[in-house]
Design a protein around this motif. Structure first.
Motif, PDB file in Angstrom:
ATOM      1  N   ASP A 145      -6.270   2.673   2.352  1.00  0.00           N
ATOM      2  CA  ASP A 145      -5.662   1.305   2.138  1.00  0.00           C
ATOM      3  C   ASP A 145      -7.002   0.394   1.924  1.00  0.00           C
ATOM      4  O   ASP A 145      -7.027  -0.686   1.031  1.00  0.00           O
ATOM      5  N   VAL A 166       0.734  -1.061   0.029  1.00  0.00           N
ATOM      6  CA  VAL A 166      -0.108   0.075   0.049  1.00  0.00           C
ATOM      7  C   VAL A 166       0.830   1.203   0.019  1.00  0.00           C
ATOM      8  O   VAL A 166       0.307   2.397   0.355  1.00  0.00           O
ATOM      9  N   SER A 193       0.304  -7.579   9.187  1.00  0.00           N
ATOM     10  CA  SER A 193       0.850  -6.629   8.303  1.00  0.00           C
ATOM     11  C   SER A 193       2.372  -6.095   8.642  1.00  0.00           C
ATOM     12  O   SER A 193       2.840  -6.360   9.787  1.00  0.00           O
ATOM     13  N   GLN A 210      -4.618  -3.820   9.569  1.00  0.00           N
ATOM     14  CA  GLN A 210      -4.259  -2.488   9.370  1.00  0.00           C
ATOM     15  C   GLN A 210      -2.933  -2.249   9.391  1.00  0.00           C
ATOM     16  O   GLN A 210      -2.059  -3.259   9.795  1.00  0.00           O
ATOM     17  N   ARG A 211      -2.429  -1.112   9.090  1.00  0.00           N
ATOM     18  CA  ARG A 211      -0.973  -0.962   9.004  1.00  0.00           C
ATOM     19  C   ARG A 211      -0.490  -1.021  10.403  1.00  0.00           C
ATOM     20  O   ARG A 211      -0.926  -0.683  11.289  1.00  0.00           O
ATOM     21  N   VAL A 231       0.070  -4.582   3.449  1.00  0.00           N
ATOM     22  CA  VAL A 231      -1.009  -4.838   4.294  1.00  0.00           C
ATOM     23  C   VAL A 231      -1.528  -6.707   4.173  1.00  0.00           C
ATOM     24  O   VAL A 231      -1.747  -6.879   2.819  1.00  0.00           O
ATOM     25  N   HIS A 233      -4.381   7.310   5.719  1.00  0.00           N
ATOM     26  CA  HIS A 233      -3.951   6.114   5.253  1.00  0.00           C
ATOM     27  C   HIS A 233      -4.661   4.871   5.155  1.00  0.00           C
ATOM     28  O   HIS A 233      -4.764   4.134   4.316  1.00  0.00           O
TER      29      HIS A 233
END
Length: 324
Positions: free
Chosen positions: A96, A23, A79, A73-74, A29, A92
């Motif tokens: 994503d 991403v 991830s 999620q980040r 991710v 962000h």
């Protein structure tokens, strides 16, 4: 960390696709797809921020009716990079999700999530309403300063012993001093500094999340690679978002709900949710005429309490009929 007996959930299933999506900004991710590839697409947005997705979240959805997408999620879960707060904001994460939808060639999907997952679902939906079929939301958190302050102190009104342990980890501090000290420790690169703080933060949140004392013994919180991994991503990323007002303008989500007011929503809320009190869910429901508020009378915050799990399954079944 969600793991529980089957409280009306669909049977466990395995994903037919697991992969990483680049991403940008050095982040990749993790995502997975399970259920019926030709079914109604649904994306489940995990909480925290930083908690990561878990297998039981697939089980809210009928695998014959739904194409079920989970993602981390980040910085969270699987991830990478692990526990990273670099280039990690609400904007962000929203983009994503939209990138993932396009990557999977999904025109529109049902958006589901609880706690911070509900926050991010709303942030996504109000910015990309044409990508959404509707919403299933649980344990509503709108990212306001009052809600953050409540987490950092107010929950102790109902769980004073758990707050005392949370505060004792940083020398008995309270208020701003407590939060700033936690941030100093959680953002430290040294494991002997950040891990004890992360574990205390994660224990506090977990122990306040159920109406009744958890049946599991304190052994779930004993030092282990799995718990340490979960605790650091949860606590570090959560503190990062708290520090920056969730990367939202105060009151932004309620102010923008008109963008999705035409879409159906089912809001599941535990009557005795101490982490995200029912007042916020009620306010969202009043601002969203096309929403239904399903109050579970014998539940707190956790998505795996029996009444909450049953209500989420029922909500997904209802949506499957309405969207078919």
């Amino acid at each position: 960390m969600d793991s529980a007996p089957n409280f009306g959930l669909y049977p466990p299933i395995q994903p037919h696709t697991t992969a990483m999506l680049d991403v940008g900004n050095g982040h990749s991710v993790y995502y997975e797809v399970s259920g019926n590839p030709l079914g109604i697409p649904v994306v489940f947005v995990h909480g925290g921020p930083g908690a990561g997705s878990v297998a039981t979240q697939r089980q809210y959805f009928n695998p014959e009716k739904y194409c079920i997408v989970l993602f981390d999620q980040r910085g969270a879960g699987r991830s990478i990079p692990y526990a990273s707060i670099s280039h990690n904001t609400t904007d962000h994460l929203v983009e994503d999700m939209e990138m993932l939808r396009g990557h999977l060639n999904i025109d529109q999907w049902l958006v589901a999530g609880g706690s911070w997952g509900a926050t991010l679902a709303l942030a996504y939906g109000t910015r990309h309403p044409k990508s959404c079929l509707g919403f299933i939301l649980r344990g509503i958190f709108l990212g306001t300063q009052n809600e953050v302050d409540w987490f950092l102190g107010g929950m102790g009104t109902f769980f004073p012993e758990h707050f005392a342990a949370f505060s004792d980890q940083v020398g008995g501090r309270t208020g701003t001093d407590l939060f700033e000290t936690y941030c100093e420790r959680l953002f430290s690169p040294e494991p002997n500094i950040h891990l004890p703080a992360a574990r205390a933060w994660a224990r506090y949140e977990s122990l306040c999340s159920t109406l009744l004392p958890q049946a599991r013994s304190g052994g779930v919180f004993q030092s282990s690679p799995a718990f340490n991994h979960y605790a650091l991503t949860l606590a570090r990323i959560e503190a990062h978002y708290f520090k920056h007002n969730m990367f939202l303008r105060e009151g932004e989500l309620l102010a923008r709900v008109n963008a999705i007011a035409h879409l159906p929503a089912i809001i599941v809320q535990g009557r005795y949710d101490v982490v995200c009190p029912i007042k916020t869910a009620h306010a969202l429901h009043l601002a969203w005429p096309n929403s239904e508020l399903a109050v579970v009378p014998d539940a707190g915050h956790s998505g795996m309490e029996p009444g909450i799990a049953r209500a989420l399954v029922q909500a997904a079944d209802t949506m499957a009929v309405n969207l078919a």
